[in-house]
Design a protein around this motif. Sequence first.
Motif, short mmCIF file in Angstrom:
data_model
loop_
_atom_site.label_atom_id
_atom_site.label_comp_id
_atom_site.label_asym_id
_atom_site.label_seq_id
_atom_site.Cartn_x
_atom_site.Cartn_y
_atom_site.Cartn_z
N HIS A 24 13.75 10.61 -6.48
CA HIS A 24 13.63 12.19 -6.91
C HIS A 24 13.16 12.20 -8.37
O HIS A 24 11.88 13.02 -8.35
CB HIS A 24 14.91 12.87 -6.52
CG HIS A 24 14.98 13.31 -5.30
ND1 HIS A 24 14.62 14.32 -4.58
CD2 HIS A 24 16.01 12.79 -4.33
CE1 HIS A 24 15.12 14.38 -3.31
NE2 HIS A 24 15.80 13.52 -3.19
N ALA A 25 13.61 11.59 -9.22
CA ALA A 25 13.19 11.80 -10.66
C ALA A 25 11.91 11.33 -10.92
O ALA A 25 11.17 11.92 -11.75
CB ALA A 25 14.21 11.07 -11.56
N ALA A 26 11.40 10.28 -10.24
CA ALA A 26 10.19 9.55 -10.34
C ALA A 26 9.02 10.62 -9.98
O ALA A 26 7.90 10.95 -10.55
CB ALA A 26 10.20 8.38 -9.67
N VAL A 27 9.39 11.10 -8.72
CA VAL A 27 8.14 12.12 -8.19
C VAL A 27 8.11 13.19 -9.03
O VAL A 27 7.21 13.64 -9.01
CB VAL A 27 8.62 12.42 -6.83
CG1 VAL A 27 7.74 13.60 -6.01
CG2 VAL A 27 8.65 11.19 -5.69
N GLU A 28 9.22 13.78 -9.44
CA GLU A 28 9.34 14.83 -10.32
C GLU A 28 8.54 14.87 -11.59
O GLU A 28 7.94 15.85 -12.13
CB GLU A 28 10.67 15.25 -10.72
CG GLU A 28 11.57 16.07 -9.44
CD GLU A 28 13.09 16.42 -9.66
OE1 GLU A 28 13.27 16.10 -10.93
OE2 GLU A 28 13.78 16.56 -8.83
N TRP A 65 5.09 10.28 -10.47
CA TRP A 65 5.16 9.03 -9.93
C TRP A 65 4.98 9.15 -8.42
O TRP A 65 5.39 9.98 -7.60
CB TRP A 65 5.96 8.15 -10.21
CG TRP A 65 6.52 7.68 -11.70
CD1 TRP A 65 6.52 8.44 -12.77
CD2 TRP A 65 6.17 6.23 -12.11
NE1 TRP A 65 6.75 7.49 -13.80
CE2 TRP A 65 6.46 6.39 -13.66
CE3 TRP A 65 6.04 5.09 -11.63
CZ2 TRP A 65 6.43 5.24 -14.42
CZ3 TRP A 65 5.83 4.14 -12.26
CH2 TRP A 65 6.20 3.88 -13.83
N ASN A 66 4.14 7.98 -7.78
CA ASN A 66 4.33 7.81 -6.41
C ASN A 66 5.63 6.79 -6.19
O ASN A 66 5.96 6.15 -7.29
CB ASN A 66 3.01 7.06 -5.72
CG ASN A 66 1.84 7.91 -5.85
OD1 ASN A 66 2.07 9.21 -5.75
ND2 ASN A 66 1.02 7.42 -6.22
N VAL A 67 6.22 7.02 -5.21
CA VAL A 67 7.48 5.70 -4.70
C VAL A 67 7.25 5.17 -3.47
O VAL A 67 6.86 5.78 -2.35
CB VAL A 67 8.77 6.72 -4.95
CG1 VAL A 67 8.86 7.09 -6.33
CG2 VAL A 67 8.85 7.88 -4.09
N ASP A 118 13.76 10.53 6.28
CA ASP A 118 14.41 12.07 5.65
C ASP A 118 13.97 11.98 4.33
O ASP A 118 13.44 13.38 3.87
CB ASP A 118 15.58 11.99 5.96
CG ASP A 118 16.16 12.16 7.52
OD1 ASP A 118 15.29 12.39 8.33
OD2 ASP A 118 17.30 11.86 7.80
N LEU A 119 13.99 11.03 3.50
CA LEU A 119 13.84 11.03 1.97
C LEU A 119 12.55 11.37 1.79
O LEU A 119 11.98 12.14 0.86
CB LEU A 119 14.41 9.81 1.28
CG LEU A 119 14.25 9.61 -0.08
CD1 LEU A 119 14.81 10.80 -0.93
CD2 LEU A 119 14.86 8.44 -0.79
N ALA A 120 11.62 10.56 2.54
CA ALA A 120 10.01 10.63 2.25
C ALA A 120 9.71 12.01 2.74
O ALA A 120 8.69 12.42 1.99
CB ALA A 120 9.32 9.70 3.07
N GLU A 121 10.25 12.60 3.70
CA GLU A 121 9.92 13.88 4.24
C GLU A 121 10.33 15.01 3.14
O GLU A 121 9.39 15.94 2.68
CB GLU A 121 10.53 14.25 5.50
CG GLU A 121 9.99 15.68 6.06
CD GLU A 121 10.73 16.03 7.37
OE1 GLU A 121 10.44 17.18 7.81
OE2 GLU A 121 11.44 15.17 7.90
N THR A 122 11.20 14.58 2.52
CA THR A 122 11.66 15.64 1.37
C THR A 122 10.80 15.54 0.09
O THR A 122 10.32 16.66 -0.58
CB THR A 122 13.19 15.27 0.89
OG1 THR A 122 14.07 15.52 1.97
CG2 THR A 122 13.35 16.08 -0.36
N LEU A 123 10.31 14.25 -0.38
CA LEU A 123 9.48 13.96 -1.35
C LEU A 123 7.98 14.38 -1.19
O LEU A 123 7.12 14.63 -2.13
CB LEU A 123 9.85 12.58 -1.79
CG LEU A 123 11.24 12.02 -2.25
CD1 LEU A 123 11.25 10.56 -2.67
CD2 LEU A 123 11.36 13.21 -3.58
#
Length: 223
Positions: A20-24, A27-29, A41-46
Amino acid sequence: MTRTIFITGASSGIGAATAHAAVEAGWNVGLFARSEAKLADLAETLGDAALPLPGDATEFTQQQKAVDRLAEHFGSVDAAFANAGTGLSAAGTEAGDPEEWEHMIRVNVMGLLWTAKAAMPHLRKAKGDLLLTGSAAGRRHIKGSVYGASKWFVHGYGGNLAEEMREFGGRCTVIAPGMVDTPFFDEPKPDKLQAEDIARAAMFALDADKRAAVQEIFVMPND
């Protein structure tokens, strides 16, 4: 150019918080963990900045394929976070379970080695960063703690990696938290550190000016 980070143990806790912090931060993750559903689920959120990469950290070929796929998808891998880890249900030596020890070593030691090995060719190209999840337990003696001993390895190897990576302009940082309120524990620890505290430490290391090598960061509960 947008940078890309590969994170193991990414489905929850410190790994998910760091994603989450990296995308904010732009960054790509690459999200690597065994739980395909949680990663999805996490990828959909990000959003589009995240690529789910289901796999087992104890299998080198799975990590290698995941890192290579991440590089192909986003164009590079500029950092990796060897964060996957596990503990023990039985403490001490006499009371300890040898099968649990073997599994823990495969995750905490071999899994971390596999992340470093898989990511290193990409990090060399990018003069990138490698983060390792250590522990305050890896810098003190705790009665009979086999888990703590596995984290002593992380701290020692992290220092050695920092010297190796320095030769090509890369950096290695050990992130060493005290007790963190994550699914690592069976019972909630609301008065302890939160995963977001450790994610901020990880981002501090990644964002440090290239003239600075941040080799260890300790984050302790303020209680």
